[in-house]
Design a protein around this motif. Structure first.
Motif, mmCIF file in Angstrom:
data_model
loop_
_atom_site.group_PDB
_atom_site.id
_atom_site.type_symbol
_atom_site.label_atom_id
_atom_site.label_comp_id
_atom_site.label_asym_id
_atom_site.label_seq_id
_atom_site.Cartn_x
_atom_site.Cartn_y
_atom_site.Cartn_z
ATOM 1 N N MET A 1 0.834 -1.178 0.000
ATOM 2 C CA MET A 1 0.000 0.000 0.000
ATOM 3 C C MET A 1 0.877 1.238 0.000
ATOM 4 N N GLU A 2 0.365 2.270 -0.588
ATOM 5 C CA GLU A 2 1.124 3.504 -0.740
ATOM 6 C C GLU A 2 0.221 4.703 -0.467
ATOM 7 N N VAL A 3 0.737 5.688 0.237
ATOM 8 C CA VAL A 3 -0.014 6.916 0.478
ATOM 9 C C VAL A 3 0.092 7.790 -0.759
ATOM 10 N N LYS A 4 -1.065 8.164 -1.291
ATOM 11 C CA LYS A 4 -1.135 9.099 -2.413
ATOM 12 C C LYS A 4 -1.954 10.290 -1.930
ATOM 13 N N PHE A 5 -2.122 11.287 -2.777
ATOM 14 C CA PHE A 5 -2.859 12.481 -2.376
ATOM 15 C C PHE A 5 -3.958 12.801 -3.380
ATOM 16 N N THR A 6 -5.102 13.242 -2.855
ATOM 17 C CA THR A 6 -6.215 13.631 -3.704
ATOM 18 C C THR A 6 -5.882 14.942 -4.411
ATOM 19 N N GLU A 7 -6.719 15.353 -5.344
ATOM 20 C CA GLU A 7 -6.518 16.623 -6.041
ATOM 21 C C GLU A 7 -6.525 17.795 -5.064
ATOM 22 N N ARG A 8 -7.214 17.638 -3.929
ATOM 23 C CA ARG A 8 -7.273 18.691 -2.922
ATOM 24 C C ARG A 8 -6.185 18.542 -1.859
ATOM 25 N N GLY A 9 -5.284 17.559 -2.022
ATOM 26 C CA GLY A 9 -4.135 17.418 -1.138
ATOM 27 C C GLY A 9 -4.336 16.555 0.093
ATOM 28 N N PHE A 10 -5.411 15.766 0.145
ATOM 29 C CA PHE A 10 -5.662 14.906 1.298
ATOM 30 C C PHE A 10 -5.023 13.529 1.081
ATOM 31 N N ALA A 11 -4.294 13.038 2.087
ATOM 32 C CA ALA A 11 -3.650 11.732 2.011
ATOM 33 C C ALA A 11 -4.705 10.643 1.841
ATOM 34 N N GLU B 1 -12.248 -8.590 -3.279
ATOM 35 C CA GLU B 1 -11.858 -7.841 -4.480
ATOM 36 C C GLU B 1 -12.659 -6.553 -4.658
ATOM 37 N N VAL B 2 -13.063 -5.933 -3.549
ATOM 38 C CA VAL B 2 -13.793 -4.670 -3.580
ATOM 39 C C VAL B 2 -12.798 -3.528 -3.355
ATOM 40 N N ALA B 3 -12.879 -2.497 -4.194
ATOM 41 C CA ALA B 3 -11.991 -1.338 -4.066
ATOM 42 C C ALA B 3 -12.382 -0.532 -2.828
ATOM 43 N N CYS B 4 -11.403 -0.289 -1.950
ATOM 44 C CA CYS B 4 -11.620 0.424 -0.699
ATOM 45 C C CYS B 4 -10.562 1.509 -0.535
ATOM 46 N N SER B 5 -10.773 2.370 0.472
ATOM 47 C CA SER B 5 -9.781 3.408 0.729
ATOM 48 C C SER B 5 -9.830 3.875 2.177
ATOM 49 N N LEU B 6 -8.721 4.476 2.562
ATOM 50 C CA LEU B 6 -8.561 5.157 3.847
ATOM 51 C C LEU B 6 -8.069 6.546 3.481
ATOM 52 N N GLN B 7 -8.822 7.582 3.878
ATOM 53 C CA GLN B 7 -8.499 8.933 3.424
ATOM 54 C C GLN B 7 -8.720 9.949 4.523
#
Length: 93
Positions: free
Chosen positions: A1-11, A20-26
């Motif tokens: 897993m890798e921390v990326k950033f949204t267009e608004r800058g949120f990790a 196999e369900v797409a999930c996120s922690l933001q």
């Protein structure tokens, strides 16, 4: 897993769950307190059809489903002991 950033800058961390369900922690943009979003990225409603099993359920265009939890730091702190116990033992207590 890798921390990326949204267009608004949120990790944000994207991952796939056991089914196999797409999930996120933001990180949340909530201004009043620190919080995170955690869960499935989108709803995939299904209905159990006798003789066929689970079938995709078509929803209307104006349908909305809350699929991610909005958790404060306090709520995460209260859940952590149970999650740590599960990692260590495979149980919640």
């Amino acid at each position: 897993m890798e921390v990326k950033f949204t267009e608004r800058g949120f990790a944000r961390i994207d991952f796939i769950d056991r089914y196999e369900v797409a999930c996120s922690l933001q990180m949340s943009s909530l201004a009043s307190e620190e919080a995170i979003w955690f869960g499935c990225n989108k709803a995939e409603p299904k209905i159990l059809v006798h003789g066929f099993g689970w079938m995709a359920l078509t929803m209307p265009d104006n349908y909305i489903a809350n699929t991610r939890m909005h958790l404060t730091r306090q709520q995460v702190a209260e859940l952590l002991p149970y999650l740590q116990c599960f990692v260590a033992t495979g149980e919640l207590s």
